[in-house]
Design a protein around this motif. Structure first.
Motif, short mmCIF file in Angstrom:
data_model
loop_
_atom_site.label_atom_id
_atom_site.label_comp_id
_atom_site.label_asym_id
_atom_site.label_seq_id
_atom_site.Cartn_x
_atom_site.Cartn_y
_atom_site.Cartn_z
N GLY A 320 0.79 -1.23 0.00
CA GLY A 320 0.00 0.00 0.00
C GLY A 320 0.81 1.27 0.00
N ASN A 321 2.13 1.19 0.25
CA ASN A 321 2.99 2.36 0.22
C ASN A 321 3.55 2.53 -1.19
OD1 ASN A 321 2.67 2.76 3.01
ND2 ASN A 321 4.30 1.28 3.44
N LYS A 351 3.22 8.12 -1.18
CA LYS A 351 2.05 7.85 -0.34
C LYS A 351 2.41 6.71 0.59
CE LYS A 351 -2.89 6.77 -0.51
NZ LYS A 351 -4.05 6.45 -1.39
N LYS A 353 1.79 4.74 4.60
CA LYS A 353 0.90 4.53 5.74
C LYS A 353 1.71 3.89 6.85
CE LYS A 353 -3.72 3.13 7.05
NZ LYS A 353 -5.03 2.64 6.58
N SER A 355 1.38 2.69 10.53
CA SER A 355 0.32 2.35 11.46
C SER A 355 -0.98 2.91 10.90
CB SER A 355 0.64 2.88 12.86
OG SER A 355 -0.35 2.45 13.78
N ASP A 356 -1.68 3.80 11.63
CA ASP A 356 -2.91 4.40 11.11
C ASP A 356 -2.71 5.86 10.73
OD1 ASP A 356 -2.50 5.31 13.63
OD2 ASP A 356 -4.53 4.96 14.36
N ILE A 357 -1.46 6.24 10.50
CA ILE A 357 -1.14 7.61 10.08
C ILE A 357 -0.78 7.59 8.59
CG2 ILE A 357 0.43 9.57 10.38
CD1 ILE A 357 0.73 8.78 13.28
N ASN A 358 -1.40 8.47 7.83
CA ASN A 358 -1.19 8.54 6.39
C ASN A 358 -0.27 9.72 6.05
OD1 ASN A 358 -3.37 6.52 5.32
ND2 ASN A 358 -4.40 7.77 6.87
N GLN A 385 -4.53 11.76 10.08
CA GLN A 385 -5.05 10.59 10.77
C GLN A 385 -6.54 10.78 10.97
OE1 GLN A 385 -4.13 10.03 14.98
NE2 GLN A 385 -3.65 7.87 14.60
N THR A 393 -4.88 16.91 10.63
CA THR A 393 -4.14 17.03 9.38
C THR A 393 -3.04 18.07 9.53
OG1 THR A 393 -6.11 16.50 8.08
CG2 THR A 393 -4.29 17.53 6.91
#
Length: 721
Positions: A320-321, A351, A353, A355-358, A385, A393
């Motif tokens: 996903g990265n 792009k 991710k 953990s749960d931080i984008n 997040q 943000t």
């Protein structure tokens, strides 16, 4: 003793055939199958009838009757009579009679008929000849004919003085005439052409035609194939006005994930030097797991000026990265380098991710080497997040422009949004309608010449209250305060009250009162909003049932005492693919209709149609017209229409959005003809093609500049030497 041996041999063969066992009768493991046999001892012949078959390692022969001749207990020759079938790999041939010698693997077939399959095609090639010299690797037919039409009287065929068939490889024909109209009229002649059976692209291809710039032309190409190293094309062309031209294109493959191509073409220039005398192109692609790399280079040399482009891209994706880099260089230069232009544009994107931080980012750099003052860069970095209660943000950004006065910076900005509806507390009934947002950042805007900090506090509210059925009360509102380090303050608030009904027998209504006001003015241009007082009452009435949708709505400004447009919409949808809609706006103040818009979508199994249009009711003048039609009238006729244009300006060729082409296609079993007209190019074309060879086309046309346009592109019927 000799007769006794032959008798014993006959008995053994008879028993094994009766038991459907197929023994080897020769060192080459020839197998004989049949329902009934007769052995002639005096001639050492075996007569096989009833589904007679002879199977060797190269071919399989089937016939009504087969005469096999023995010598020293081995089959040396056989003759197949009546209903002869020869099977070689995927190719099948038929004949009236076949004489075949096993040792030399040669024979003669009378009244040959054959079938060969083209690569990646459902179509077959049918071959005919009175007499043919046959071997498993080569069939020579003199004379012969070829077609893809399976009828007893084919609609078209190619007649050759001599034909060489290499099963599973290619077919070569010599002194070829093309016959149409059920073989009644000869149309073309070629000294030679070939058809590849194992390659999608034919070995030889050619294209013949005419253009005003080059005159009559003949383009030929030879496709070559090398196992493991790639394949390519060699070009040798002739133009009436420019003379000889040529080049090559080579596709190389090191591995499945590492491939590319090189292209070079040389030709003489026309007097105005509108045609490049040298064209060079190179491309390369490499992939490995999540890594991808691609590069493309193109160079066009005109003598007085050169054009060059180069693009490169790298991307990497894993779990996903993603990370990517794109670069594009364009150069246009003349003999005197001062008049050249050179532009290099680089873009990097990422792009991630964690953990749960984008994390998202982009950087674009534009370099103008001929005008360094035009250089600029843009980019942003965003970290965010999303949680049920708290969303935050972090953003830093620069928006660049050739004009430095339009540059804009965010250095940086932090935003937090609290959704009280996500909280599990006893106070939830009271706080759930609220959403609170706080935003702070530093902004630099060259246009307003302002470098300042801004703090934004915003509170949103929404509450739905059920009243007496079927009425629902909806309360909404937004309040916002902006503080600037320049000591400017902006207040904005926008409450609204709406009463609506749930659908009853398809009917629903809504009445809404909204209030908007504000004070102060932002020192920046990017976030300026009107703060004029507004009090608006609006209403909506709609009916939606059985696919029918009727809606009408309008509004009235209590401050300006003016009505909004009265918008009326009438639509009907009888399924997901078929609908019709008409929007009729009415200006209450001016007491006249505004532009009407309509949309139609129809999609059945053999008919697809769409229409988007806008009409001025005064004089019924069309302002927009877009339509598409794809209609299979029956199994033989097909109509395509694609049009998009401004009716007032017509089919303007300078507008790239304009389209206007209609094509009528007639299926002629194994062939296809069509007539097309392009209203933008003002061209009309007649097209003829054979389905077995989709790259083969004959085109005859005309336009305003050239009364005759002629084009033959025989990608499957290929000229050669």
């Amino acid at each position: 003793m000799g007769k006794l041996k032959r008798l014993m041999f006959f008995i053994i063969i008879n028993i094994t055939l009766f038991c459907m066992i197929t023994p080897s009768l020769a060192e080459e493991k020839v197998k004989v199958l049949g329902e009934k046999i007769k052995y002639l001892m005096s001639e050492d012949q075996l007569i096989i009838t009833g589904d007679a078959q002879i199977i060797t390692k190269d071919i399989t022969i089937k016939a009504d009757e087969i005469l096999a001749t023995f010598r020293d207990g081995q089959v040396i020759e056989f003759k197949a009579l009546g209903g002869v079938t020869i099977i070689k790999d995927k190719d099948t041939y038929f004949g009236k009679e076949l004489t075949y010698h096993l040792k030399s693997k040669t024979g003669v077939v009378l009244e040959l008929q054959g079938e060969s399959k083209l690569k990646d095609s459902k179509e077959k090639i049918y071959l005919y000849g009175k007499e043919a010299k046959y071997s498993p690797d080569l069939i020579e037919v003199t004379p012969g004919s070829l077609t893809s039409c399976e009828l007893d009287e084919p609609h078209y065929f190619f007649k050759a003085g001599k034909m060489k068939i290499y099963p599973g490889d290619e077919i070569k024909l010599y002194h070829v005439t093309f016959w149409e109209f059920n073989g009644k009229i000869p149309l073309f002649y070629w000294p030679y052409y070939s058809i590849s059976l194992k390659e999608k692209d034919q070995r030889f291809t050619y294209k013949m035609g005419y253009s005003k710039l080059t005159g009559w032309f003949l383009k030929t190409a030879y496709n070559y194939y090398n196992k493991g190293t790639g394949h390519g094309e060699l070009y040798l062309d002739y133009y009436q006005k420019l003379g000889l031209a040529g080049g090559f294109k080579h596709f190389y493959v090191d591995e499945k994930n590492n491939k590319g191509s090189v292209y070079l073409y040389l030709q003489r220039q026309d007097e105005r030097k509108t045609v490049p005398y040298l064209v060079f192109k190179h491309s390369h692609n490499y992939t490995y797991e999540g890594l991808r790399f691609a590069t493309n280079t193109a160079l066009n040399r005109y003598g007085i000026r050169d054009l060059m482009t180069n693009t490169n891209s790298v991307s990497y994706t894993k779990k996903g990265n993603t990370f990517s880099w794109n670069s594009k260089f364009t150069g246009s230069y003349q003999d005197i380098s001062e008049y050249g232009t050179y532009i290099l544009k680089n873009t990097v994107k990422t792009k991630l991710k964690i953990s749960d931080i984008n994390v998202m980012g982009e950087l674009t750099d534009d370099r103008y080497f001929h005008e360094p003052t035009d250089n600029y860069w843009s980019g942003y970095l965003k970290v965010y997040q999303n949680k049920s209660f708290l969303n935050w943000t972090f953003l830093t950004k620069k928006k660049g422009n050739k004009n430095p006065n339009l540059n804009f910076y965010i250095l940086p900005e932090l935003e937090m949004k609290l959704n009280f509806n996500a909280l599990q507390t006893d106070l939830k009934p009271f706080i759930s309608p609220f959403t609170y947002t706080i935003q702070a950042g530093r902004y630099i805007e060259n246009r307003s010449q302002t470098d300042a900090y801004r703090l934004v506090n915003r509170l949103d509210f929404r509450k739905d209250l059920k009243l007496i059925d079927p009425f629902i009360l909806v309360l909404t509102g937004t309040g916002m305060v902006k503080h600037y380090s320049t000591r400017d303050v902006v207040y904005q608030y926008n409450p609204a009250v709406e009463i609506k009904t749930r659908p009853i027998y398809g009917f629903s209504t809504s009445i809404k009162y909204s209030y908007r006001n504000g004070e102060g003015e932002s020192p920046f241009y990017f976030d300026r909003q009107t703060n004029k007082l507004s009090k608006l009452v609006s209403g909506r009435l709609s009916y939606n049932k059985y696919g029918l949708n009727i809606t009408t709505y309008t509004g009235y400004n209590l401050i300006t005492k003016r009505f909004s447009l009265l918008n009326n919409s009438l639509g009907y949808r009888w399924n997901e693919k078929n609908s019709i809609q008409l929007i009729v706006p009415y200006n209450i103040e001016q007491k006249k209709f505004s532009d009407l818009t309509g949309n139609v979508k129809i999609n059945y199994s053999n008919f697809t149609f769409s229409l988007d249009t806008r009409v001025n009711p005064e004089g019924w003048e069309f302002k927009k017209f877009e339509t598409e039609l794809d209609w299979q009238v029956n199994k033989d006729w097909h109509i395509n229409l694609n049009a998009s244009f401004d009716p007032k300006k017509g089919f303007d060729p300078d507008n790239p959005k304009n389209k206007g082409k209609i094509e009528i296609i007639r299926d002629l079993h194994c062939r296809e003809i069509s007539m097309s007209y392009d209203a933008v190019k003002k061209e009309i074309w007649f097209n003829y093609s054979i389905k077995a060879f989709p790259n083969q086309k004959f085109r005859l046309g005309s336009n305003e500049e050239e009364p005759v346009l002629f084009d033959i592109n025989l990608g499957g019927m290929s000229i050669g030497q």
